[in-house]
Design an enzyme around this catalytic site. Structure first.
Site, PDB file in Angstrom:
ATOM      1  N   ARG A 162       0.828  -1.213   0.000  1.00 55.35           N
ATOM      2  CA  ARG A 162       0.000   0.000   0.000  1.00 55.35           C
ATOM      3  C   ARG A 162       0.866   1.269   0.000  1.00 55.35           C
ATOM      4  O   ARG A 162       0.538   2.256   0.654  1.00 55.35           O
ATOM      5  CB  ARG A 162      -0.910   0.026   1.238  1.00 55.35           C
ATOM      6  CG  ARG A 162      -1.996  -1.021   1.229  1.00 55.35           C
ATOM      7  CD  ARG A 162      -2.976  -0.771   0.093  1.00 55.35           C
ATOM      8  NE  ARG A 162      -4.181  -1.544   0.242  1.00 55.35           N
ATOM      9  CZ  ARG A 162      -4.297  -2.829  -0.086  1.00 55.35           C
ATOM     10  NH1 ARG A 162      -3.277  -3.472  -0.602  1.00 55.35           N
ATOM     11  NH2 ARG A 162      -5.440  -3.457   0.081  1.00 55.35           N
ATOM     12  N   SER A 237     -10.632  -0.551   3.338  1.00 50.88           N
ATOM     13  CA  SER A 237      -9.839  -0.705   4.569  1.00 50.88           C
ATOM     14  C   SER A 237      -9.418   0.672   5.063  1.00 50.88           C
ATOM     15  O   SER A 237      -8.824   1.436   4.310  1.00 50.88           O
ATOM     16  CB  SER A 237      -8.577  -1.517   4.289  1.00 50.88           C
ATOM     17  OG  SER A 237      -8.901  -2.781   3.797  1.00 50.88           O
ATOM     18  N   GLU A 333      -4.781   4.019   6.513  1.00 52.62           N
ATOM     19  CA  GLU A 333      -4.458   3.842   5.094  1.00 52.62           C
ATOM     20  C   GLU A 333      -5.093   4.950   4.259  1.00 52.62           C
ATOM     21  O   GLU A 333      -4.602   5.311   3.193  1.00 52.62           O
ATOM     22  CB  GLU A 333      -4.981   2.459   4.650  1.00 52.62           C
ATOM     23  CG  GLU A 333      -4.366   1.946   3.377  1.00 52.62           C
ATOM     24  CD  GLU A 333      -5.398   1.432   2.420  1.00 52.62           C
ATOM     25  OE1 GLU A 333      -5.497   2.028   1.330  1.00 52.62           O
ATOM     26  OE2 GLU A 333      -6.099   0.461   2.751  1.00 52.62           O
TER      27      GLU A 333
HETATM   28  N1  EPU Z   1     -10.473 -10.693  10.144  1.00 53.29           N
HETATM   29  C1  EPU Z   1     -11.078 -10.777  11.367  1.00 53.29           C
HETATM   30  N2  EPU Z   1     -12.054  -9.871  11.685  1.00 53.29           N
HETATM   31  C2  EPU Z   1     -12.441  -8.909  10.820  1.00 53.29           C
HETATM   32  C3  EPU Z   1     -11.813  -8.809   9.560  1.00 53.29           C
HETATM   33  C4  EPU Z   1     -10.829  -9.715   9.241  1.00 53.29           C
HETATM   34  O1  EPU Z   1     -10.757 -11.642  12.171  1.00 53.29           O
HETATM   35  O2  EPU Z   1     -13.326  -8.131  11.178  1.00 53.29           O
HETATM   36  C5  EPU Z   1      -9.452 -11.676   9.778  1.00 53.29           C
HETATM   37  C6  EPU Z   1     -10.021 -12.629   8.713  1.00 53.29           C
HETATM   38  O3  EPU Z   1     -10.638 -13.700   9.286  1.00 53.29           O
HETATM   39  C7  EPU Z   1      -8.788 -13.027   7.946  1.00 53.29           C
HETATM   40  C8  EPU Z   1      -7.832 -11.870   8.131  1.00 53.29           C
HETATM   41  O4  EPU Z   1      -8.354 -11.055   9.163  1.00 53.29           O
HETATM   42  O5  EPU Z   1      -8.216 -14.176   8.456  1.00 53.29           O
HETATM   43  C9  EPU Z   1      -7.648 -11.090   6.863  1.00 53.29           C
HETATM   44  O6  EPU Z   1      -8.898 -10.619   6.413  1.00 53.29           O
HETATM   45  P1  EPU Z   1      -9.238 -10.388   4.853  1.00 53.29           P
HETATM   46  O7  EPU Z   1      -8.837 -11.575   4.061  1.00 53.29           O
HETATM   47  O8  EPU Z   1     -10.608  -9.879   4.761  1.00 53.29           O
HETATM   48  O9  EPU Z   1      -8.213  -9.296   4.390  1.00 53.29           O
HETATM   49  P2  EPU Z   1      -7.708  -7.974   5.101  1.00 53.29           P
HETATM   50  O10 EPU Z   1      -6.285  -8.173   5.458  1.00 53.29           O
HETATM   51  O11 EPU Z   1      -8.635  -7.556   6.163  1.00 53.29           O
HETATM   52  C10 EPU Z   1      -6.798  -6.963   2.855  1.00 53.29           C
HETATM   53  C11 EPU Z   1      -6.828  -5.634   2.153  1.00 53.29           C
HETATM   54  C12 EPU Z   1      -8.173  -5.452   1.436  1.00 53.29           C
HETATM   55  C13 EPU Z   1      -8.333  -6.582   0.428  1.00 53.29           C
HETATM   56  C14 EPU Z   1      -8.281  -7.907   1.207  1.00 53.29           C
HETATM   57  C15 EPU Z   1      -8.372  -9.096   0.287  1.00 53.29           C
HETATM   58  C16 EPU Z   1      -5.417  -4.171   3.484  1.00 53.29           C
HETATM   59  C17 EPU Z   1      -5.343  -3.009   4.408  1.00 53.29           C
HETATM   60  N3  EPU Z   1      -6.624  -4.563   3.117  1.00 53.29           N
HETATM   61  O12 EPU Z   1      -7.789  -6.922   3.885  1.00 53.29           O
HETATM   62  O13 EPU Z   1      -8.107  -4.237   0.715  1.00 53.29           O
HETATM   63  O14 EPU Z   1      -9.559  -6.469  -0.266  1.00 53.29           O
HETATM   64  O15 EPU Z   1      -7.027  -8.002   1.933  1.00 53.29           O
HETATM   65  O16 EPU Z   1      -7.176  -9.271  -0.400  1.00 53.29           O
HETATM   66  O17 EPU Z   1      -4.374  -4.699   3.102  1.00 53.29           O
HETATM   67  C18 EPU Z   1      -8.632  -1.917   0.781  1.00 53.29           C
HETATM   68  O18 EPU Z   1      -7.418  -1.692   0.752  1.00 53.29           O
HETATM   69  O19 EPU Z   1      -9.474  -0.973   0.784  1.00 53.29           O
HETATM   70  C19 EPU Z   1      -9.112  -3.290   0.833  1.00 53.29           C
HETATM   71  C20 EPU Z   1     -10.389  -3.580   0.978  1.00 53.29           C
END
Ligand code: EPU
Length: 337
Positions: A162, A237, A333
């Site tokens: 990012r 995010s 972010e």
């Molecule tokens: N999780 C939780 N609780 C929550 C949310 C997530 O426990 O409320 C856990 C999930 O269970 C999972 C882990 O956190 O094991 C990761 O969650 P997720 O796969 O949804 O991905 P993320 O790391 O929360 C990132 C990006 C998103 C992107 C997703 C999918 C960042 C800051 N965010 O989210 O990007 O869509 O991966 O690849 O890196 C964005 O930048 O606006 C965005 C939506």
């Protein structure tokens, strides 16, 4: 040129903020005219793309320029690859669909990301195991000091998680005009390892997915847990996933055995969504602002009446409670104005 112009329709949080001046530009010439105006009146500048990664906490006392340069060009590179160039004002997801329609592969995992093509390199947008740096060739930018057009290749962009030069030492110095990607026309590199893509493809009954199938799976996953900014104001995010030293991660693991982490050398990337949920924020609402009930990393304008300051204050409370419980400092972010 508009004066005292409401930016509410130009930010996906849907918060009210006024720009002293506002202009929408469709060409480099119009952009240069706007820059002249700001120079003559010594006005600070703000460039708006899709408005999907910005939070206005106050009015903007300068010239806001909405970049609406449009157009997509496709060029054959070799029998496997095409070079596709899109102008900054193209909507990202429509651009992804345009490429999928032509069976051009590489962007399918990035389906349905809000925003415009021109802002995609700024934060090296990424999702489901792909970041734009993986298919990025170069971008053309306008140097705001010299008014010359320059080309930035992958190396010069210094992409990180990012992150890019445009958020660091290049901040405020360039306007991205167009971006080029190297996409496959055959032998596509299908990536289904990340997250829920595989299980979603199974749900869809697909064994040998095409790039269009992967896109469909990503769209389904995103629609199932991320709020649609057209319905509920948000900027995806709100925080980055923090990277902490392995030693700190191991200490936390003693105390919180369910803590998740993606090791990377001596560091571990921890999902901020998990940390925030553990602090009790998931689905929690204070006034007009809430943490999304299906993904706590996303802050929403729950009633549609939130002010930017309220959203900012809410995010500060989240930062404080994560710090208190885990000794981890979350970083926003979203760009704060
Ligand atoms: N999780 C939780 N609780 C929550 C949310 C997530 O426990 O409320 C856990 C999930 O269970 C999972 C882990 O956190 O094991 C990761 O969650 P997720 O796969 O949804 O991905 P993320 O790391 O929360 C990132 C990006 C998103 C992107 C997703 C999918 C960042 C800051 N965010 O989210 O990007 O869509 O991966 O690849 O890196 C964005 O930048 O606006 C965005 C939506």
């Amino acid at each position: 040129m508009h004066e005292n112009f409401s930016l509410k329709p130009y930010n996906t949080f849907g918060v009210e903020a006024k720009a002293k001046y506002f202009v929408e530009v469709h060409s480099i010439e119009e952009l240069k005219d706007a820059l002249k105006f700001s120079n003559m009146n010594t006005l600070p500048l703000l460039f708006l793309g899709g408005g999907s990664n910005i939070l206005f906490t106050k009015d903007f006392d300068g010239l806001a320029i909405k970049l609406s340069l449009k157009g997509i060009a496709v060029q054959v590179l070799n029998k496997n690859e095409f070079l596709v160039t899109a102008k900054a004002g193209e909507n990202w997801h429509e651009f992804v669909l345009f490429c999928l329609n032509k069976n051009l592969g590489g962007l399918e995992n990035l389906s349905l990301i809000p925003g415009n093509v021109g802002t995609s390199p700024m934060q090296n947008i990424g999702a489901y195991g792909t970041e734009i740096k993986d298919i990025f060739v170069d971008c053309k930018v306008l140097n705001l000091e010299t008014l010359e057009i320059e080309t930035f290749d992958v190396k010069k962009c210094r992409f990180g998680y990012r992150d890019s030069i445009f958020k660091q030492e290049g901040k405020g110095k360039y306007v991205i005009l167009e971006v080029s990607f190297r996409l496959t026309i055959q032998n596509h590199n299908i990536k289904t390892e990340y997250g829920a893509i595989k299980s979603e493809l199974e749900n869809l009954g697909i064994e040998n997915p095409t790039i269009q199938d992967v896109s469909k799976a990503v769209i389904n996953i995103r629609q199932s847990k991320l709020p649609d900014p057209k319905v509920t104001g948000n900027a995806g995010s709100f925080f980055k996933n923090p990277t902490i030293p392995l030693t700190q991660f191991e200490e936390l693991k003693q105390k919180f055995e369910n803590i998740q982490g993606y090791p990377n050398g001596e560091f571990v990337k921890v999902p901020a969504g998990w940390l925030i949920e553990q602090c009790g924020w998931k689905g929690k609402q204070i006034g007009n602002v809430a943490s999304h009930q299906l993904q706590s990393l996303v802050i929403i304008n729950a009633t549609g009446n939130a002010t930017g300051q309220e959203i900012f204050d809410f995010s500060t409370e989240i930062i404080n409670s994560v710090k208190e419980k885990f000794s981890i400092e979350l970083e926003r972010e979203v760009n704060i104005i």
